[in-house]
Design a protein around this motif. Structure first.
Motif, PDB file in Angstrom:
ATOM      1  N   TYR A   2       4.664  11.698   2.911  1.00  0.00           N
ATOM      2  CA  TYR A   2       4.342  12.980   3.527  1.00  0.00           C
ATOM      3  C   TYR A   2       4.383  14.094   2.494  1.00  0.00           C
ATOM      4  CZ  TYR A   2       5.009  10.442   7.877  1.00  0.00           C
ATOM      5  OH  TYR A   2       4.914   9.522   8.898  1.00  0.00           O
ATOM      6  N   ALA A   3       3.415  15.004   2.602  1.00  0.00           N
ATOM      7  CA  ALA A   3       3.358  16.156   1.695  1.00  0.00           C
ATOM      8  C   ALA A   3       4.248  17.291   2.177  1.00  0.00           C
ATOM      9  CB  ALA A   3       1.918  16.640   1.573  1.00  0.00           C
ATOM     10  N   GLU A   4       4.926  17.093   3.299  1.00  0.00           N
ATOM     11  CA  GLU A   4       5.713  18.171   3.913  1.00  0.00           C
ATOM     12  C   GLU A   4       6.708  18.838   2.963  1.00  0.00           C
ATOM     13  OE1 GLU A   4       9.137  18.219   7.229  1.00  0.00           O
ATOM     14  OE2 GLU A   4       7.165  17.631   8.007  1.00  0.00           O
ATOM     15  N   PRO A   5       7.495  18.091   2.158  1.00  0.00           N
ATOM     16  CA  PRO A   5       8.441  18.783   1.250  1.00  0.00           C
ATOM     17  C   PRO A   5       7.749  19.740   0.284  1.00  0.00           C
ATOM     18  CG  PRO A   5       8.967  16.446   1.398  1.00  0.00           C
ATOM     19  CD  PRO A   5       7.649  16.637   2.092  1.00  0.00           C
ATOM     20  N   ALA A   6       6.601  19.334  -0.250  1.00  0.00           N
ATOM     21  CA  ALA A   6       5.855  20.202  -1.162  1.00  0.00           C
ATOM     22  C   ALA A   6       5.280  21.405  -0.426  1.00  0.00           C
ATOM     23  CB  ALA A   6       4.745  19.407  -1.837  1.00  0.00           C
ATOM     24  N   VAL A   7       4.857  21.214   0.824  1.00  0.00           N
ATOM     25  CA  VAL A   7       4.313  22.303   1.635  1.00  0.00           C
ATOM     26  C   VAL A   7       5.403  23.332   1.932  1.00  0.00           C
ATOM     27  CG1 VAL A   7       3.401  22.878   3.920  1.00  0.00           C
ATOM     28  CG2 VAL A   7       2.457  20.946   2.649  1.00  0.00           C
ATOM     29  N   LEU A   8       6.579  22.864   2.327  1.00  0.00           N
ATOM     30  CA  LEU A   8       7.703  23.769   2.602  1.00  0.00           C
ATOM     31  C   LEU A   8       8.063  24.593   1.369  1.00  0.00           C
ATOM     32  CD1 LEU A   8       9.934  21.310   4.663  1.00  0.00           C
ATOM     33  CD2 LEU A   8       8.756  23.323   5.555  1.00  0.00           C
ATOM     34  N   ILE A  45       0.849  -1.196   0.000  1.00  0.00           N
ATOM     35  CA  ILE A  45       0.000   0.000   0.000  1.00  0.00           C
ATOM     36  C   ILE A  45       0.882   1.243   0.000  1.00  0.00           C
ATOM     37  CG2 ILE A  45      -1.807   1.281   1.222  1.00  0.00           C
ATOM     38  CD1 ILE A  45      -2.779  -1.420   0.265  1.00  0.00           C
ATOM     39  N   ILE A  46       0.555   2.192  -0.865  1.00  0.00           N
ATOM     40  CA  ILE A  46       1.197   3.502  -0.840  1.00  0.00           C
ATOM     41  C   ILE A  46       0.108   4.536  -0.597  1.00  0.00           C
ATOM     42  CG2 ILE A  46       2.462   5.253  -2.149  1.00  0.00           C
ATOM     43  CD1 ILE A  46       3.785   3.018  -3.728  1.00  0.00           C
ATOM     44  N   THR A  47       0.234   5.327   0.455  1.00  0.00           N
ATOM     45  CA  THR A  47      -0.745   6.350   0.771  1.00  0.00           C
ATOM     46  C   THR A  47      -0.029   7.625   1.199  1.00  0.00           C
ATOM     47  OG1 THR A  47      -2.771   6.795   2.034  1.00  0.00           O
ATOM     48  CG2 THR A  47      -0.997   5.616   3.182  1.00  0.00           C
ATOM     49  N   MET A  48      -0.795   8.639   1.571  1.00  0.00           N
ATOM     50  CA  MET A  48      -0.171   9.926   1.923  1.00  0.00           C
ATOM     51  C   MET A  48      -0.861  10.546   3.135  1.00  0.00           C
ATOM     52  SD  MET A  48       0.602  13.278  -0.441  1.00  0.00           S
ATOM     53  CE  MET A  48       2.185  12.609  -0.967  1.00  0.00           C
ATOM     54  N   ASP A  49      -0.051  11.004   4.081  1.00  0.00           N
ATOM     55  CA  ASP A  49      -0.530  11.717   5.270  1.00  0.00           C
ATOM     56  C   ASP A  49      -1.768  11.067   5.877  1.00  0.00           C
ATOM     57  OD1 ASP A  49       1.487  13.537   5.435  1.00  0.00           O
ATOM     58  OD2 ASP A  49       0.389  15.221   4.598  1.00  0.00           O
ATOM     59  N   LEU A  50      -1.590   9.849   6.372  1.00  0.00           N
ATOM     60  CA  LEU A  50      -2.678   9.162   7.065  1.00  0.00           C
ATOM     61  C   LEU A  50      -3.183  10.006   8.231  1.00  0.00           C
ATOM     62  CD1 LEU A  50      -1.404   5.475   7.223  1.00  0.00           C
ATOM     63  CD2 LEU A  50      -3.500   6.251   6.109  1.00  0.00           C
ATOM     64  N   HIS A  51      -4.476  10.011   8.420  1.00  0.00           N
ATOM     65  CA  HIS A  51      -5.047  10.781   9.532  1.00  0.00           C
ATOM     66  C   HIS A  51      -4.500  10.307  10.868  1.00  0.00           C
ATOM     67  CE1 HIS A  51      -7.957  13.308  11.546  1.00  0.00           C
ATOM     68  NE2 HIS A  51      -8.394  12.273  12.247  1.00  0.00           N
ATOM     69  N   ALA A  52      -4.248   9.025  10.981  1.00  0.00           N
ATOM     70  CA  ALA A  52      -3.646   8.443  12.181  1.00  0.00           C
ATOM     71  C   ALA A  52      -2.574   7.456  11.731  1.00  0.00           C
ATOM     72  CB  ALA A  52      -4.701   7.753  13.036  1.00  0.00           C
ATOM     73  N   SER A  53      -1.338   7.698  12.101  1.00  0.00           N
ATOM     74  CA  SER A  53      -0.229   6.879  11.597  1.00  0.00           C
ATOM     75  C   SER A  53      -0.314   5.431  12.054  1.00  0.00           C
ATOM     76  CB  SER A  53       1.114   7.481  12.030  1.00  0.00           C
ATOM     77  OG  SER A  53       1.181   7.593  13.440  1.00  0.00           O
ATOM     78  N   GLN A  54      -1.062   5.192  13.157  1.00  0.00           N
ATOM     79  CA  GLN A  54      -1.167   3.803  13.633  1.00  0.00           C
ATOM     80  C   GLN A  54      -1.959   2.911  12.683  1.00  0.00           C
ATOM     81  OE1 GLN A  54      -2.467   6.432  15.316  1.00  0.00           O
ATOM     82  NE2 GLN A  54      -4.511   5.990  16.114  1.00  0.00           N
ATOM     83  N   ILE A  55      -2.626   3.495  11.694  1.00  0.00           N
ATOM     84  CA  ILE A  55      -3.357   2.688  10.710  1.00  0.00           C
ATOM     85  C   ILE A  55      -2.396   1.762   9.970  1.00  0.00           C
ATOM     86  CG2 ILE A  55      -4.669   2.821   8.534  1.00  0.00           C
ATOM     87  CD1 ILE A  55      -6.002   5.338   9.608  1.00  0.00           C
ATOM     88  N   GLN A  56      -1.127   2.159   9.851  1.00  0.00           N
ATOM     89  CA  GLN A  56      -0.138   1.284   9.217  1.00  0.00           C
ATOM     90  C   GLN A  56      -0.071  -0.061   9.928  1.00  0.00           C
ATOM     91  OE1 GLN A  56       3.632   3.655   7.926  1.00  0.00           O
ATOM     92  NE2 GLN A  56       2.672   4.864   9.531  1.00  0.00           N
ATOM     93  N   GLY A  57      -0.314  -0.050  11.231  1.00  0.00           N
ATOM     94  CA  GLY A  57      -0.274  -1.287  12.009  1.00  0.00           C
ATOM     95  C   GLY A  57      -1.485  -2.177  11.808  1.00  0.00           C
ATOM     96  N   PHE A  58      -2.508  -1.676  11.102  1.00  0.00           N
ATOM     97  CA  PHE A  58      -3.685  -2.495  10.811  1.00  0.00           C
ATOM     98  C   PHE A  58      -3.398  -3.507   9.709  1.00  0.00           C
ATOM     99  CE2 PHE A  58      -6.889   1.067  12.146  1.00  0.00           C
ATOM    100  CZ  PHE A  58      -6.456   0.928  13.456  1.00  0.00           C
TER     101      PHE A  58
END
Length: 339
Positions: free
Chosen positions: A152-158, A130-143
């Motif tokens: 993360y969209a952070e580089p584009a935001v900066l 799975i490839i996703t972006m800025d999960l609302h809750a990072s713990q979802i990866q553990g599901f």
């Protein structure tokens, strides 16, 4: 790139096209339609045998239909002997239903954890990655029991902040809730500026009761940063709070602009200089009705994630025969008894 196929679901074909353009590829042929009883039908129009398949489908629009379409596409490719199937889900559906919230005085909530259910469905359908972006809750990866890359969209935001806000060196990055504190501190550290947060109390979902600003924004540009905005009640109230606290200008930067219900009307009447979102969700129609909305293209980030994922898998595939040959030679030498 050899042995790779990229297919687009019907949720965001423009983003899928931008991803393939950046990779120098063409979108795979797929036909999606509905039967008269509204069942979803998907037909993959080309061979995927032995291919590394990527299916781009965002959690937006008719979310349930698009989710079902994604599951069917994954399964169709898997049973057609695809080597690996990766679901590229820029905006993960049901991500806000990630835990059992306490409901009123009832501490034994019977609310579902729908994000876990979606994770199970994707795995059962046959997704390998799975490839996703800025999960609302990072713990979802553990599901998941399969690899999940949360980009993360952070580089584009900066980049957008540095290029579009003249006074960014003295700005203040603000989180509209305590849960986003980690996100804003990361951006503030990268820009070497101050940060603040707003503590909010809700009476019920999508309705904020009270807000308290923690931090100083007086005579500064305030930049609200969050992972998503739905009805926009929170960020509009936060903008008013920041102006009353002395901020000179207020911007909002959000990864996922859902903008449902009264969101567009609220933004038009709010005091924002601009509301900036990424194109994880199509925004063309919303921009026609709201000139304050601006879009950051994140197709480059997703394309690079696909490129690296594919190249890593390809290198392992190419290395496998060499490793097997080396192991065979070692076993052969070990079986030869010295004379």
């Amino acid at each position: 790139m050899p042995n790779i196929k990229i297919f687009s679901g019907s949720s965001h074909q423009d983003l899928s096209q931008k991803i393939t353009d950046r990779l120098g590829l063409e979108l795979g042929k797929v036909v999606t339609k509905k039967f008269s009883n509204q069942e979803t039908c998907v037909e993959i129009g080309e061979s995927v045998r032995g291919e590394d398949v990527y299916i781009v489908q965002s959690g937006c629009g008719e979310i349930n239909d698009n989710l079902m379409e994604l599951l069917i596409m994954i399964n169709a490719c898997k049973i057609a002997s695809a080597s690996r199937v990766t679901a590229v889900i820029p905006c993960f559906p049901y991500a806000r239903q990630d835990k059992k919230d306490k409901v009123g005085a009832d501490s034994n909530s019977r609310a579902p954890i729908s994000a876990k259910l979606v994770a199970n469905m994707l795995s059962v359908a046959g997704a390998d990655h799975i490839i996703t972006m800025d999960l609302h809750a990072s713990q979802i990866q553990g599901f998941f029991d399969i690899p999940v890359d949360n980009l993360y969209a952070e580089p584009a935001v900066l980049k957008w902040i540095r290029e579009n806000i003249a006074d960014w060196k003295t700005c203040c990055i603000v989180s509209p809730d305590a849960g986003g504190a980690k996100r804003v501190t990361s951006i503030a550290d990268r820009l070497n500026v101050d940060f603040a947060l707003i503590h909010k109390e809700r009476k019920k979902a999508n309705e904020v009761d009270r807000m308290v600003l923690v931090g100083d924004v007086k005579d500064r540009v305030a930049i609200l940063v969050d992972d998503m905005a739905d009805t926009c009640g929170t960020i509009c109230h936060a903008a008013d709070k920041l102006l009353s606290a002395g901020a000179t200008k207020v911007y909002a930067i959000l990864t996922h602009g859902i903008f449902s219900g009264p969101a567009i009307s609220r933004i038009n009447h709010a005091c924002f200089e601009a509301v900036v979102v990424t194109n994880t969700i199509p925004q063309e129609d919303k921009m026609k009705h709201c000139p304050k909305i601006q879009v950051i293209d994140i197709s480059m980030i997703l394309a690079e994630a696909i490129r690296r994922t594919h190249n890593e898998g390809l290198s392992r595939f190419l290395a496998a025969p060499a490793v097997a040959a080396w192991c065979f030679a070692a076993e052969l030498l070990a079986s030869i008894e010295p004379k």
